[in-house]
Design an enzyme around this catalytic site. Structure first.
Site, PDB file in Angstrom:
ATOM      1  N   CYS A  91      42.904  40.535  45.843  1.00 22.51           N
ATOM      2  CA  CYS A  91      41.769  41.369  46.250  1.00 22.51           C
ATOM      3  C   CYS A  91      41.945  42.790  45.711  1.00 22.51           C
ATOM      4  O   CYS A  91      43.069  43.255  45.512  1.00 22.51           O
ATOM      5  CB  CYS A  91      41.683  41.445  47.765  1.00 22.51           C
ATOM      6  SG  CYS A  91      41.512  39.834  48.537  1.00 22.51           S
ATOM      7  N   ASN A  97      42.500  44.385  51.991  1.00 25.22           N
ATOM      8  CA  ASN A  97      43.436  43.590  51.181  1.00 25.22           C
ATOM      9  C   ASN A  97      44.587  43.202  52.084  1.00 25.22           C
ATOM     10  O   ASN A  97      45.031  44.028  52.883  1.00 25.22           O
ATOM     11  CB  ASN A  97      44.052  44.446  50.066  1.00 25.22           C
ATOM     12  CG  ASN A  97      43.169  44.523  48.865  1.00 25.22           C
ATOM     13  OD1 ASN A  97      42.050  44.056  48.891  1.00 25.22           O
ATOM     14  ND2 ASN A  97      43.693  45.135  47.814  1.00 25.22           N
ATOM     15  N   GLY A  98      45.131  41.997  51.904  1.00 24.75           N
ATOM     16  CA  GLY A  98      46.292  41.577  52.695  1.00 24.75           C
ATOM     17  C   GLY A  98      45.913  40.469  53.653  1.00 24.75           C
ATOM     18  O   GLY A  98      44.867  39.824  53.497  1.00 24.75           O
ATOM     19  N   LYS A 118      61.147  27.373  31.661  1.00 24.50           N
ATOM     20  CA  LYS A 118      60.752  28.776  31.492  1.00 24.50           C
ATOM     21  C   LYS A 118      61.211  29.263  30.122  1.00 24.50           C
ATOM     22  O   LYS A 118      60.473  29.939  29.426  1.00 24.50           O
ATOM     23  CB  LYS A 118      61.401  29.663  32.571  1.00 24.50           C
ATOM     24  CG  LYS A 118      60.775  29.627  33.935  1.00 24.50           C
ATOM     25  CD  LYS A 118      59.569  30.516  34.122  1.00 24.50           C
ATOM     26  CE  LYS A 118      58.265  29.780  34.046  1.00 24.50           C
ATOM     27  NZ  LYS A 118      57.928  28.704  34.867  1.00 24.50           N
ATOM     28  N   ARG A 131      42.569  41.448  37.994  1.00 18.14           N
ATOM     29  CA  ARG A 131      43.446  40.920  39.032  1.00 18.14           C
ATOM     30  C   ARG A 131      43.039  39.516  39.455  1.00 18.14           C
ATOM     31  O   ARG A 131      43.792  38.839  40.144  1.00 18.14           O
ATOM     32  CB  ARG A 131      43.392  41.821  40.287  1.00 18.14           C
ATOM     33  CG  ARG A 131      43.941  43.205  40.077  1.00 18.14           C
ATOM     34  CD  ARG A 131      43.416  44.172  41.128  1.00 18.14           C
ATOM     35  NE  ARG A 131      43.937  43.908  42.447  1.00 18.14           N
ATOM     36  CZ  ARG A 131      44.904  44.609  43.034  1.00 18.14           C
ATOM     37  NH1 ARG A 131      45.460  45.609  42.387  1.00 18.14           N
ATOM     38  NH2 ARG A 131      45.298  44.327  44.236  1.00 18.14           N
TER      39      ARG A 131
HETATM   40  C1  F6R Z   1      55.009  26.463  33.656  1.00 19.20           C
HETATM   41  C2  F6R Z   1      53.684  26.196  34.170  1.00 19.20           C
HETATM   42  C3  F6R Z   1      53.178  24.796  34.109  1.00 19.20           C
HETATM   43  C4  F6R Z   1      52.424  24.462  35.405  1.00 19.20           C
HETATM   44  C5  F6R Z   1      51.764  23.081  35.283  1.00 19.20           C
HETATM   45  C6  F6R Z   1      51.045  22.686  36.542  1.00 19.20           C
HETATM   46  O1  F6R Z   1      55.347  27.809  33.790  1.00 19.20           O
HETATM   47  O2  F6R Z   1      52.998  27.083  34.610  1.00 19.20           O
HETATM   48  O3  F6R Z   1      54.194  23.892  33.883  1.00 19.20           O
HETATM   49  O4  F6R Z   1      53.332  24.490  36.462  1.00 19.20           O
HETATM   50  O5  F6R Z   1      50.852  23.085  34.216  1.00 19.20           O
HETATM   51  O6  F6R Z   1      50.018  23.573  36.829  1.00 19.20           O
HETATM   52  P1  F6R Z   1      49.405  23.676  38.274  1.00 19.20           P
HETATM   53  O7  F6R Z   1      50.462  24.145  39.196  1.00 19.20           O
HETATM   54  O8  F6R Z   1      48.268  24.616  38.135  1.00 19.20           O
HETATM   55  O9  F6R Z   1      48.954  22.277  38.636  1.00 19.20           O
END
Ligand code: F6R
Length: 608
Positions: A2, A101-102, A485, A27
């Protein structure tokens, strides 16, 4: 997340508020609104959808005359993204308007109390209680009314308050949610984020928690929580708009890493009441929970790895067998699933195609689905039998960070709640886990602070063609996320292995200088992982270990060690992943990669 803006001066407020809201669009939000005090009192215009739509509706603000006003972009938490749930909220007598917000953690009991007094509610939001409290406590003096109202609120909030009786005056209140006052000439402003201020002024006052301010065109008066006037320094904003959007960080990913203590707090705090975990959205009786003889977790990518990490807590605390299966596999696996299966579906976006398909497949076989999702009103959230939101706020970087840790936080709450209701978690163990859960936001902050050496370590490891990530049990789950990552943002090949599996093949790839990241936060298995460290070191590997602070054993074994604060092993992945995120980030930075938008990747994978 928000966003809030406020303006008081001699110009027309609406167009300035709309401009400010546009600056906050980055945001992420799903609805927007403004409230302006004009000759006929307070007028509110709000819509679900984009600020552009609000501009059209209000003729760029010209249809809402007046020189004092507040505005808001809403990222839905309590209640779907609808016109009624959008801010500002107006009191029933039309004399008070509020943007917030919050999260108001005690909103349910306040709503009950106000309803019992005959107050009518018009939205599903936690925020609406504030505006009705203002009307209830209205004593003729706005400052006193604001103070009485704020004294009733628990949680985090940045508030903008407009009162029809005080033309030209705004109140701004801060508690655990950012709020900045913009100091102008003949006009003054507030905003949740300097991006909304920099085009108008470079002079700012940063409110601290518990402080509030009264703004008029002529000046700003700041008070402490007791109502005593205090002096605040005026700071010079040095950021341009782009730097301001990222909160001064070089990338959204780093900003979101740093937001994790607050995000995890938002996920946990409203669900802990008087020492009990309260999951209103999944409030099954012990008898209903006993119907489940199996838990299947399904998700993709990091969300799947969150499931892999939390399955240990779920299994250990509920004593129900837990399986984590990739959604893309589960949907075609002809799974043995029936009405006694609790399917846990994890997704940040709530729109991942494979996850949706796996959920449909399992539900068609009788399973009931509990979704753990960040985006309110998303397909998965709407389709599941129950939904627990993670309340992480929007994630802008493609690589998930706070999305993942808030998923873990909610899964830990779920494990504790189910274990307790099933009578499989005794009081002593529950108390110890609760203690750690309460400290999580602080511990995550400590983990971030303990990682000051990561940029230097990244310089050491950034030119490696390949990295290995190893660990056992909970540590292995963290290693999986660590390798992902690293791959996705630095484009360096990274493999994750259950440490005990190395010698069944992969160890052949270890040679002089190969970096091996060893996660050693599972104390019961540390000696086992150390034996794997010894094996890879004997073949020339450089080992970077992640371990609990105070662990002396590891220091003599690894080449480098990153410490995290000590925590119950079941919860350790939420801390151990922090160095993984930071290492990937700094290696990618070192290599000049496009960190927030890695190649070939999308934030939401809506195709199979
Ligand atoms: C890695 C990443 C992806 C998501 C995956 C699932 O950093 O972001 O591996 O975790 O594509 O996405 P969601 O959680 O949106 O279903």
């Amino acid at each position: 997340m928000c966003g809030i803006v406020g303006f008081t001066g001699t110009q027309q407020a609406a167009s300035l508020l709309l401009e400010g809201l546009k600056k906050l669009e980055y945001r992420g939000y799903d609805s927007a609104g403004i409230a302006v005090l004009g000759d006929g009192g307070i007028r509110v215009e709000k819509i679900s959808g984009k600020v552009e739509k609000l501009c059209e509706k209000t003729m760029d603000g010209a249809a809402v005359p007046g020189s004092t006003g507040i505005g808001h972009t809403r990222w839905a938490t309590h209640g779907a993204p609808t016109d009624l749930n959008a801010h500002p909220h107006l009191s029933n007598d039309g004399r008070w308007a509020v943007v917030h917000n919050g999260i108001i953690e005690n909103y349910a009991s306040l709503r009950e109390e106000l309803t019992a007094r005959g107050c009518a509610f018009h939205s599903e939001t936690d925020t609406e209680v504030i505006v009705h409290l203002l009307e209830y406590y209205d004593a003729g003096d706005v400052k006193t009314t604001v103070m009485k109202t704020v004294a009733r609120l628990e949680g985090s909030y940045a508030l903008g308050v407009l009162c029809a009786d005080k033309p030209g005056t705004l109140f701004a209140v801060r508690e655990s949610s950012p709020l900045i006052l913009g100091v102008g000439v003949g006009e003054n402003y507030f905003a949740s984020d300097v991006t909304a201020l920099v085009s108008y002024t470079k002079n700012a006052i940063y409110l601290d928690d518990g402080e509030f301010a009264e703004l008029t065109p002529e000046g700003i008066t700041v008070y402490d929580c007791s109502g005593k006037q205090i002096e605040k320094p005026i700071s010079r904003i040095t950021w341009d708009v782009e730097a301001a959007e990222k909160g001064g960080y070089a990338h959204f990913m780093l900003k979101e890493i740093m937001e994790q203590p607050a995000a995890v707090r938002a996920a946990i705090a409203p669900r802990l009441r008087d020492g009990e975990v309260v999951l209103e959205e999944f409030d099954l009786t012990p008898e209903e929970l006993r119907e489940f003889n199996k838990i299947v977790i399904t998700a993709c990518g990091s969300a799947y790895y969150a499931g892999c990490a939390a399955r240990y807590a779920l299994e250990s605390l509920t004593r129900i067998p837990v399986e984590a299966v990739l959604a893309s596999e589960l949907r075609y696996a002809d799974p043995i699933i029936d009405e006694h299966t609790l399917l846990i579906v994890i997704s940040q976006s709530g729109e991942t195609a494979d996850t949706i398909a796996a959920m449909k497949e399992c539900r068609s076989r009788g399973a009931r689905a509990l979704a753990i999702v960040n985006v309110v009103g998303s397909t998965i959230a709407k389709t599941a039998d129950w939904t627990l939101y993670t309340w992480a706020g929007p994630e802008i970087a493609v690589a998930t960070t706070k999305g993942y840790t808030t998923q873990l936080a909610v899964l830990f709450l779920l494990a504790m709640s189910m274990g307790r209701k099933l009578g499989r978690l005794d009081d002593d163990r529950y108390a110890l886990l609760l203690y750690d859960l309460l400290r999580l936001p602080k511990l995550i902050q400590n983990a971030i602070d303990l990682n000051h050496a990561v940029p230097a370590l990244a310089k050491k490891y950034h030119d490696s063609p390949s990295l290995f990530f190893i660990g056992r049990n909970t540590d292995w789950a963290v290693a999986l996320e660590g390798a992902l990552k690293m791959k996705e943002i630095s484009y360096i090949h990274a493999e994750s292995y259950a440490a005990g599996e190395l010698k069944h093949g992969t160890i052949a790839l270890i040679e002089e200088g190969t970096p091996v990241v060893a996660v050693c936060c599972n104390e019961a298995l540390e000696d086992k992982t150390i034996s794997n460290i010894v094996e890879v070191k004997a073949r020339g590997a450089r080992v970077l270990a992640v371990a609990f602070r105070g662990d002396r054993k590891i220091v003599s074994q690894a080449n480098d060690v990153i410490f995290i604060p000590k925590i119950n092993t079941l919860f350790s992945p939420i801390l151990a992943v922090i160095p993984m995120q930071l290492l990937a980030y700094y290696v990618a930075k070192e290599n000049g990669c496009d960190i927030d938008k890695p190649k070939n990747l999308a934030k939401s994978v809506t195709v199979e």
